[in-house]
Design an enzyme around this catalytic site. Structure first.
Site, mmCIF file in Angstrom:
data_model
loop_
_atom_site.group_PDB
_atom_site.id
_atom_site.type_symbol
_atom_site.label_atom_id
_atom_site.label_comp_id
_atom_site.label_asym_id
_atom_site.label_seq_id
_atom_site.Cartn_x
_atom_site.Cartn_y
_atom_site.Cartn_z
ATOM 1 N N ASP A 241 0.767 -1.256 0.000
ATOM 2 C CA ASP A 241 0.000 0.000 0.000
ATOM 3 C C ASP A 241 0.798 1.307 0.000
ATOM 4 O O ASP A 241 0.796 2.066 -0.963
ATOM 5 C CB ASP A 241 -1.033 -0.001 1.146
ATOM 6 C CG ASP A 241 -0.451 -0.420 2.510
ATOM 7 O OD1 ASP A 241 0.775 -0.610 2.609
ATOM 8 O OD2 ASP A 241 -1.236 -0.537 3.480
ATOM 9 N N GLU B 86 -8.699 3.882 6.517
ATOM 10 C CA GLU B 86 -8.423 4.219 5.109
ATOM 11 C C GLU B 86 -9.619 4.835 4.378
ATOM 12 O O GLU B 86 -9.463 5.778 3.589
ATOM 13 C CB GLU B 86 -7.921 2.992 4.343
ATOM 14 C CG GLU B 86 -6.511 2.554 4.740
ATOM 15 C CD GLU B 86 -6.437 1.831 6.072
ATOM 16 O OE1 GLU B 86 -7.494 1.341 6.529
ATOM 17 O OE2 GLU B 86 -5.352 1.757 6.672
HETATM 18 C C1 DMJ Z 1 -1.864 2.440 9.792
HETATM 19 O O1 DMJ Z 1 -0.899 2.081 10.694
HETATM 20 C C2 DMJ Z 1 -1.279 3.101 8.599
HETATM 21 O O2 DMJ Z 1 -2.278 3.815 7.943
HETATM 22 C C3 DMJ Z 1 -0.625 2.140 7.657
HETATM 23 O O3 DMJ Z 1 -0.142 2.744 6.501
HETATM 24 C C4 DMJ Z 1 -1.588 1.069 7.259
HETATM 25 N N1 DMJ Z 1 -2.270 0.489 8.356
HETATM 26 C C5 DMJ Z 1 -2.689 1.234 9.486
HETATM 27 C C6 DMJ Z 1 -4.151 1.572 9.538
HETATM 28 O O4 DMJ Z 1 -4.993 0.687 8.995
#
Ligand code: DMJ
Length: 640
Positions: free
Chosen positions: A365, A534
């Site tokens: 991601d 998100e």
């Molecule tokens: C967070 O720690 C951050 O946004 C990361 O990039 C992805 N996962 C979590 C939230 O879901």
């Protein structure tokens, strides 16, 4: 599975783009060919002939009746001719040439749809009662934050996370009090002075000592949550001539000193590695580092450190942090990719990607997120050329559109699938909730944080920007429907999409009145919800950029579902085990990002656009805002 994917330029209607850079000839022909006449005329050959005749006739009319005195070039040409006949030929030629000349840029306009959607749900923007409604809703989010903090403070102060049902704390992130640091800047933005004092004094009295004595932490998690939180608190408390919205708590220098101490230890992940790719884990107390048991680092983890390290270099005047971080991106630039897409693992020992698994969910991601955000952070610095980041981002987004995007059956939700066996394999119609960061990132990449209206007024958007913005809006809808398709109104961790090659019966989300009940498939193992941010993050960015009220309404629906099903009476909010059944079984854990991200984005979504404007701040991946552009003291050259 077929590799022909439906999401391409032909799927999108670019209301504004079509008015730009068109010759008069194109305007006449396109207008004719896109009107009803197209259906009626083009369907028979007589019609086609008549259509052509009409275009020809119009062209002749233009040539014979165009005004001769209004064009500078026409006037000049007249002086050149020696006799009337020559003059006529020249005039006709010039008029003919003018038909093919580029039309002047016309002011871009919002489409009728967009105009309606600005006011269609909540009434006209800026109406006092509408603003009151959003103020009240914003207050609800603030109350939720206070409730979450009170549970944490009562039962888990100083632990990484709260277990709100069993009234315990748990150290899942190395024991640095991650919730305190993650929550602090949200409290500052919300103007919750008491929380700022409590969190600030805990940090001042305990954090340095913890950093000096604690053991293993993950480089990425510690950077985005703890380092990012400290840096944002530094700025919001007035450091670096910051906006000083926090009147309470320690002086900015306290946050900066702790941040430097922490980052000095984290740097061992870079210095211990034989390549530019850092190891995944650091032992804080002795500043040593090692790779994960399988020897690999996640691609997203090694490429999601640079906003924080660059900003620390800028404010400390010490280039070493930014330099190490940027070496990673410079190295990634040189590696082979698939249309800009990268495998989710990388080997720090060899510096090469490992395996073929490509996805924008977990471990992939924020690689894509930081390409554009680091470029936004550095693009105006004098010290180096960072265009390669923008190029990598653009190529990757083209790759996403070409390789990963599909539409579901039967109701055509646009989703981003995965290539678990690489580009030659099948496209899995699986989408993690984590992928819902993408709509926000695409929108930000398109307008660079400006509103769409301003970006269009200033003629800043390319055709590709508009396409990316359209994809952002389509994906945001899909992410929202991942919530509304379930019985609780909360999204599962992972959704699958019914496609022409994949369907499983009996695995729907439970909300039988949803139009998308047949499109979204939720497997039993994926039905949990971790209070993730998100989707609301993307709703916030899209609202800021498009000003479309529907994003606020969607955010409100999601917030109400959190209130209804995840709130724990004694304090805090909990993750859930299954969002498809009522009442949903609870998981007894409040993740730090619920306070750091989810509630922050909801609060900003319902509030005033001038708070943390997107063209003056870049949010790190844990929602900690850092100011842009970087000031003096910045030195991001990877070669140093
Ligand atoms: C967070 O720690 C951050 O946004 C990361 O990039 C992805 N996962 C979590 C939230 O879901």
């Amino acid at each position: 599975m077929s590799k022909s994917l439906p999401y391409s330029m032909k799927d999108v209607h670019y209301d504004n783009a079509k008015f730009r850079h068109r010759s008069f000839f194109k305007m006449v022909t396109q207008t004719l060919l896109t009107s009803n006449m197209r259906r009626e005329c083009v369907s028979c050959s007589t019609g086609k002939f008549l259509g052509l005749l009409l275009i020809f006739g119009l062209t002749c009319l233009m040539l014979t009746h165009a005004n001769k005195t209004h064009s500078v070039s026409h006037g000049l040409a007249k002086g050149i001719g020696t006799n009337e006949e020559h003059k006529e030929v020249t005039d006709v030629g010039i008029r003919f040439k003018k038909l093919f000349r580029r039309a002047p840029r016309l002011p871009p306009r919002l489409s009728p749809d967009e105009k309606v959607s600005h006011g269609n749900i909540t009434g006209k923007l800026n109406e006092p009662d509408v603003e009151e409604k959003w103020k009240a809703r914003q207050q609800n989010v603030k109350d939720a934050f206070t409730h979450a903090w009170s549970g944490y403070k009562k039962f888990a102060m100083g632990f990484d996370e709260l277990m709100p049902e069993s009234h315990h704390g748990v150290d899942g992130l190395g024991g640095l009090g991650a919730t305190v640091v993650d929550a602090l800047d949200t409290a500052m933005i919300m103007g919750l002075d008491e929380v700022v004092s409590e969190a600030g004094s805990w940090i001042e009295s305990h954090l340095l000592e913890r950093i000096n004595h604690k053991g293993q932490v993950n480089l990425f998690e510690t950077t985005i949550r703890v380092l990012g939180g400290l840096l944002s608190a530094f700025h919001l408390s007035g450091g670096d001539q910051g906006i000083a919205i926090a009147q309470k708590g320690p002086k900015p220098a306290i946050y900066l000193n702790i941040a430097k101490n922490l980052a000095d230890r984290l740097l061992s992940a870079f210095t211990s590695s034989p390549t530019a790719i850092p190891f995944s884990d650091v032992v804080l107390r002795d500043s040593s580092a090692h790779s994960a048991p399988d020897g690999l680092s996640s691609t997203s983890e090694v490429s999601t450190l640079q906003l924080e390290f660059n900003y620390l270099s800028a404010i400390s005047g010490d280039p070493k942090y930014g330099t190490k971080g940027m070496k990673v991106l410079e190295h990634l630039k040189t590696l082979p990719k698939v249309e800009g897409l990268v495998p989710i693992y990388i080997n720090p020992h060899s510096g090469e990607f490992s395996g073929n698994n490509i996805r924008l969910g977990s471990r992939g991601d924020s690689y894509y997120e930081y390409l554009i955000k680091v470029w936004l952070q550095l693009r105006t610095t004098q010290d180096g050329n960072f265009t390669y980041l923008y190029d990598m981002y653009e190529e990757a987004m083209r790759g996403v559109k070409h390789m990963l995007v599909q539409k579901s059956v039967p109701s055509e939700l646009v989703f981003v699938g995965e290539l678990p066996t690489g580009p030659k394999g099948y496209l899995s119609p699986k989408m993690d909730h984590l992928v819902c960061f993408l709509p926000g990132t695409l929108a930000l990449g398109a307008t660079k944080g400006l509103t769409k209206e301003k970006a269009m007024r200033d003629n800043l958007l390319t055709f590709e920007d508009l396409e990316n913005l359209k994809l952002a809006e389509d994906l945001a809808k899909t992410c929202f429907e991942m919530y509304s398709v379930t019985s609780t109104g909360l999204a599962p961790e992972i959704a699958y999409f019914h496609s022409k090659d994949y369907f499983e019966d009996g695995l729907d989300g439970g909300n039988k009145s949803s139009k998308y009940i047949k499109d979204i498939i939720i497997k039993h193992a994926d039905r949990h919800n971790l209070l993730r941010p998100e989707t609301v993050e993307s709703l916030f960015v899209l609202y800021r950029i498009t000003q479309d009220q529907k994003y606020r309404e969607w955010g409100w629906q999601i917030f109400e579902a959190f209130e209804k099903y995840t709130k724990i009476e004694s304090g805090g909010y909990t993750s859930l085990d299954d969002v498809t059944i009522i009442p949903p079984p609870k998981r007894d854990k409040m993740e730090t990002f619920f306070l750091g991200e989810t509630l922050k984005y909801l609060y900003l979504l319902f509030g005033d656009n001038s708070v943390i404007p997107l063209d003056k701040f870049v949010f790190n991946t844990e929602a900690h805002p850092l100011p842009i552009p970087l000031g003096k003291g910045t030195n991001m050259k990877a070669s140093m």
